[in-house]
Scaffold this motif. Structure first.
Motif, PDB file in Angstrom:
ATOM      1  N   ARG A   1      -7.464 -12.312  11.024  1.00  0.00           N
ATOM      2  CA  ARG A   1      -6.397 -11.613  10.311  1.00  0.00           C
ATOM      3  C   ARG A   1      -6.916 -10.383   9.598  1.00  0.00           C
ATOM      4  O   ARG A   1      -8.118 -10.240   9.336  1.00  0.00           O
TER       5      ARG A   1
ATOM      6  N   ALA B   1      -5.693  -8.345   6.071  1.00  0.00           N
ATOM      7  CA  ALA B   1      -4.822  -8.677   4.939  1.00  0.00           C
ATOM      8  C   ALA B   1      -4.871  -7.593   3.862  1.00  0.00           C
ATOM      9  O   ALA B   1      -5.446  -7.796   2.794  1.00  0.00           O
TER      10      ALA B   1
ATOM     11  N   SER C   1      -3.964  -5.057   0.788  1.00  0.00           N
ATOM     12  CA  SER C   1      -3.129  -4.992  -0.407  1.00  0.00           C
ATOM     13  C   SER C   1      -2.443  -3.624  -0.389  1.00  0.00           C
ATOM     14  O   SER C   1      -3.108  -2.612  -0.150  1.00  0.00           O
TER      15      SER C   1
ATOM     16  N   GLU D   1      -0.657  -8.417   1.400  1.00  0.00           N
ATOM     17  CA  GLU D   1      -1.050  -9.114   0.168  1.00  0.00           C
ATOM     18  C   GLU D   1      -0.438  -8.402  -1.043  1.00  0.00           C
ATOM     19  O   GLU D   1      -1.127  -7.766  -1.850  1.00  0.00           O
TER      20      GLU D   1
ATOM     21  N   ARG E   1     -13.711  -9.119   7.103  1.00  0.00           N
ATOM     22  CA  ARG E   1     -13.203  -8.186   6.096  1.00  0.00           C
ATOM     23  C   ARG E   1     -14.367  -7.392   5.524  1.00  0.00           C
ATOM     24  O   ARG E   1     -15.519  -7.605   5.904  1.00  0.00           O
TER      25      ARG E   1
ATOM     26  N   LYS F   1     -10.704   1.248  -2.755  1.00  0.00           N
ATOM     27  CA  LYS F   1      -9.648   0.748  -1.854  1.00  0.00           C
ATOM     28  C   LYS F   1      -8.316   1.399  -2.155  1.00  0.00           C
ATOM     29  O   LYS F   1      -7.499   1.609  -1.283  1.00  0.00           O
TER      30      LYS F   1
HETATM   31  N1  GLU Z   1      -6.033  -8.000   0.165  1.00  0.00           N
HETATM   32  C1  GLU Z   1      -7.444  -7.858   0.004  1.00  0.00           C
HETATM   33  C2  GLU Z   1      -7.813  -6.413  -0.105  1.00  0.00           C
HETATM   34  O1  GLU Z   1      -7.121  -5.559   0.424  1.00  0.00           O
HETATM   35  C3  GLU Z   1      -8.230  -8.389   1.183  1.00  0.00           C
HETATM   36  C4  GLU Z   1      -8.133  -9.825   1.297  1.00  0.00           C
HETATM   37  C5  GLU Z   1      -9.000 -10.440   2.362  1.00  0.00           C
HETATM   38  O2  GLU Z   1      -9.241  -9.838   3.424  1.00  0.00           O
HETATM   39  O3  GLU Z   1      -9.395 -11.564   2.110  1.00  0.00           O
HETATM   40  O4  GLU Z   1      -8.815  -6.151  -0.736  1.00  0.00           O
END
Ligand code: GLU
Length: 295
Positions: free
Chosen positions: A10, A12, A14, A46, A190, A231
């Protein structure tokens, strides 16, 4: 032979800003590893931290991913709609005595460097947080797919960590663990900025009786001065209107051979060639500075 679950990965993000080079690297890297394993790749929004969110950013990120040809294989999950699932997990932890309501404020914890080992609140607050109790000696070790063996004494280095914030919002650590388990994620790929969160997530999986996926943390994209790209920084949004050069830069930042991609290509044929020619053993374990222009 024991049966292993089919690979499910995945991405994810934010929604705190536009997709930048670092997020594209994580998206593309996780997509490549999932494709190579013949697995499923999911996108999860997220959006559980409204104070940090930028209106419209989630839609803009999804549109950018689509322009890069990176489509979720299943419907996109949004954390803002999943409060009941986080509450159920929290209720279990509270009932099992593994979590506790905490009235400590940031200033109460200042003398211990922000690390919570026991409650020292000088006054009750109307809006207490909920924390995971991290017993002394909670040392978590795991083998990262790139960084190798990682070990953290969570009690000493992190302390009892927040699951539900004093402002009422869910903590990332709880939401990510609940959702990775519910989506059957077998492999989390990630950015390396989250390496430090992984022991907390494993501890929480253990407390909730959930499986621990494999973890691989990709090197961070650094700017031309060698500093980490924030980020939420809008400084380097990737240009989704011209996706091929950005994909080529991400490919190189992932340590892959530029010659393995066709010279002129549309996004879909570029991705097809990338999936066929991706060599995970070339992934760099060190941060890279991939921002040189290819044009
Ligand atoms: N949502 C988190 C971020 O953008 C990443 C979460 C993840 O990949 O575990 O930093």
């Amino acid at each position: 032979m024991p049966e292993t679950s089919p690979y499910r990965g995945r991405f994810a993000p934010s929604p705190t800003g536009p997709l930048h080079a670092g997020s594209l690297l994580a998206a593309f890297g996780s997509w490549l590893l999932a494709r190579q394993a013949g697995g499923t790749w999911l996108v999860r929004v997220e959006d559980l931290d409204p104070p940090r969110e930028v209106p419209g950013a989630a839609e803009a990120q999804l549109a950018a991913l689509a322009a890069f040809g990176l489509h979720s294989d299943e419907p996109v999950l949004r954390q803002s709609e999943r409060g009941a699932h986080y509450q159920a997990a929290l209720d279990r932890l509270l009932a099992d005595g593994l979590a506790f309501v905490c009235h400590c404020s940031r200033s109460d914890l200042a003398t211990s460097g922000g690390i919570h080992r026991h409650c020292v609140a000088r006054a009750p607050r109307p809006d207490p947080a909920v924390r995971l109790r991290v017993p002394d000696g909670s040392v978590i070790a795991f083998d990262d797919g790139l960084a190798g063996r990682i070990e953290q004494d969570v009690a000493r280095e992190v302390g009892d960590f927040v699951l539900k914030r004093a402002d009422g919002f869910w903590a990332y650590q709880l939401a990510v663990v609940v959702d990775d388990a519910e989506q059957g994620i077998t492999d989390v790929v990630r950015g390396a900025d989250l390496l430090d969160s992984t022991p907390r997530q494993i501890l929480l999986q253990q407390a909730l009786g959930l499986p621990t996926p494999g973890y691989l943390h990709l090197p961070l994209v650094l700017d031309e001065h060698g500093d980490k790209l924030s980020k939420s920084s809008a400084a380097m949004p990737v240009d989704a209107s011209d996706p091929v050069p950005a994909l080529r830069r991400a490919w190189q930042a992932l340590g892959q051979d530029p010659a393995a991609l066709p010279a002129v290509a549309d996004v879909d044929s570029l991705l097809r060639a990338a999936a066929e020619n991706f060599l995970p053993e070339r992934l760099p374990a060190q941060p890279s500075v991939p921002l040189q222009r290819t044009t």
